[in-house]
Design a protein around this motif. Structure first.
Motif, PDB file in Angstrom:
ATOM      1  N   LEU A  88       0.825  -1.212   0.000  1.00 49.83           N
ATOM      2  CA  LEU A  88       0.000   0.000   0.000  1.00 49.83           C
ATOM      3  C   LEU A  88       0.859   1.262   0.000  1.00 49.83           C
ATOM      4  CD1 LEU A  88      -2.921  -0.922   2.410  1.00 49.83           C
ATOM      5  CD2 LEU A  88      -3.033  -0.545  -0.048  1.00 49.83           C
ATOM      6  N   ILE A  89       1.911   1.265   0.801  1.00 44.43           N
ATOM      7  CA  ILE A  89       2.809   2.419   0.807  1.00 44.43           C
ATOM      8  C   ILE A  89       3.486   2.572  -0.550  1.00 44.43           C
ATOM      9  CG2 ILE A  89       4.958   3.304   1.794  1.00 44.43           C
ATOM     10  CD1 ILE A  89       4.029   2.125   4.482  1.00 44.43           C
ATOM     11  N   LEU A 133      11.758   2.451   2.848  1.00 41.36           N
ATOM     12  CA  LEU A 133      11.522   1.624   4.024  1.00 41.36           C
ATOM     13  C   LEU A 133      12.102   0.223   3.856  1.00 41.36           C
ATOM     14  CD1 LEU A 133       7.862   2.626   4.918  1.00 41.36           C
ATOM     15  CD2 LEU A 133       9.963   3.288   6.095  1.00 41.36           C
ATOM     16  N   ARG A 134      12.075  -0.295   2.648  1.00 44.73           N
ATOM     17  CA  ARG A 134      12.559  -1.651   2.400  1.00 44.73           C
ATOM     18  C   ARG A 134      14.081  -1.696   2.240  1.00 44.73           C
ATOM     19  NH1 ARG A 134      11.889  -6.673   3.277  1.00 44.73           N
ATOM     20  NH2 ARG A 134       9.767  -6.757   2.549  1.00 44.73           N
ATOM     21  N   CYS A 140      17.369   4.818   2.293  1.00 54.27           N
ATOM     22  CA  CYS A 140      17.194   6.037   1.503  1.00 54.27           C
ATOM     23  C   CYS A 140      18.402   6.416   0.647  1.00 54.27           C
ATOM     24  CB  CYS A 140      16.850   7.195   2.430  1.00 54.27           C
ATOM     25  SG  CYS A 140      15.219   7.019   3.174  1.00 54.27           S
ATOM     26  N   CYS A 141      19.537   5.830   0.880  1.00 54.97           N
ATOM     27  CA  CYS A 141      20.735   6.172   0.101  1.00 54.97           C
ATOM     28  C   CYS A 141      21.181   5.002  -0.757  1.00 54.97           C
ATOM     29  CB  CYS A 141      21.851   6.596   1.045  1.00 54.97           C
ATOM     30  SG  CYS A 141      21.497   8.112   1.912  1.00 54.97           S
ATOM     31  N   THR A 142      20.228   4.359  -1.396  1.00 53.15           N
ATOM     32  CA  THR A 142      20.552   3.212  -2.236  1.00 53.15           C
ATOM     33  C   THR A 142      20.215   3.517  -3.688  1.00 53.15           C
ATOM     34  OG1 THR A 142      18.369   2.244  -1.909  1.00 53.15           O
ATOM     35  CG2 THR A 142      20.092   1.582  -0.365  1.00 53.15           C
ATOM     36  N   ILE A 177       9.999  -4.366  -3.861  1.00 55.84           N
ATOM     37  CA  ILE A 177       9.451  -4.898  -2.608  1.00 55.84           C
ATOM     38  C   ILE A 177       9.107  -6.371  -2.728  1.00 55.84           C
ATOM     39  CG2 ILE A 177       7.477  -4.745  -1.048  1.00 55.84           C
ATOM     40  CD1 ILE A 177       7.595  -1.714  -1.457  1.00 55.84           C
ATOM     41  N   VAL A 178       8.491  -6.769  -3.820  1.00 59.15           N
ATOM     42  CA  VAL A 178       7.977  -8.139  -3.915  1.00 59.15           C
ATOM     43  C   VAL A 178       8.975  -9.098  -4.552  1.00 59.15           C
ATOM     44  CG1 VAL A 178       6.160  -9.575  -4.885  1.00 59.15           C
ATOM     45  CG2 VAL A 178       5.600  -7.347  -3.943  1.00 59.15           C
ATOM     46  N   PHE A 179       9.618  -8.722  -5.645  1.00 58.26           N
ATOM     47  CA  PHE A 179      10.399  -9.684  -6.405  1.00 58.26           C
ATOM     48  C   PHE A 179      11.872  -9.738  -6.031  1.00 58.26           C
ATOM     49  CE2 PHE A 179       6.789  -9.003  -9.293  1.00 58.26           C
ATOM     50  CZ  PHE A 179       6.312 -10.287  -9.260  1.00 58.26           C
ATOM     51  N   GLN A 180      12.407  -8.741  -5.393  1.00 55.06           N
ATOM     52  CA  GLN A 180      13.759  -8.845  -4.879  1.00 55.06           C
ATOM     53  C   GLN A 180      13.667  -9.421  -3.478  1.00 55.06           C
ATOM     54  OE1 GLN A 180      15.798  -5.114  -5.221  1.00 55.06           O
ATOM     55  NE2 GLN A 180      16.087  -5.360  -7.411  1.00 55.06           N
ATOM     56  N   ASN A 181      14.569 -10.302  -3.129  1.00 56.41           N
ATOM     57  CA  ASN A 181      14.543 -11.023  -1.849  1.00 56.41           C
ATOM     58  C   ASN A 181      13.291 -11.868  -1.722  1.00 56.41           C
ATOM     59  OD1 ASN A 181      16.970  -9.934  -1.101  1.00 56.41           O
ATOM     60  ND2 ASN A 181      16.039  -8.256   0.043  1.00 56.41           N
ATOM     61  N   GLN A 182      13.024 -12.679  -2.724  1.00 59.35           N
ATOM     62  CA  GLN A 182      11.834 -13.527  -2.706  1.00 59.35           C
ATOM     63  C   GLN A 182      11.856 -14.526  -1.560  1.00 59.35           C
ATOM     64  OE1 GLN A 182      11.284 -15.418  -6.452  1.00 59.35           O
ATOM     65  NE2 GLN A 182      10.544 -13.571  -7.435  1.00 59.35           N
TER      66      GLN A 182
END
Length: 75
Positions: free
Chosen positions: A12-13, A24-25, A28-30, A55-60
């Motif tokens: 949602l965010i 958040l995931r 901020c400095c990436t 958010i979803v597909f990286q670090n599955q």
């Protein structure tokens, strides 16, 4: 493994404010945050798509356990 509520809140965010969701995931400095920020400035929809991807597909491994992997998956 994050709960379903945490995953829903992150998604949602990411839909409402894509750079904040990536921040958040990933932090901020990436590079992911900067890419999402540029894509959101250029067009809101590309920013959303990239934020959801990060958010979803990286670090599955955080979201999907061994039982949910397809049969053809090779580690």
């Amino acid at each position: 493994m994050p709960s379903k509520c945490e995953i829903l809140c992150e998604i949602l965010i990411a839909v409402l404010l894509p750079p904040v969701g990536v921040c958040l995931r990933r932090g901020c400095c990436t590079v992911e945050f900067l890419i999402c920020l540029v894509l959101t400035i250029v067009g809101y929809v590309p920013g959303i798509i990239y934020a959801l991807y990060v958010i979803v597909f990286q670090n599955q491994e955080e979201y999907f356990d061994e039982a949910r992997r397809p049969l053809y998956y090779s580690a």
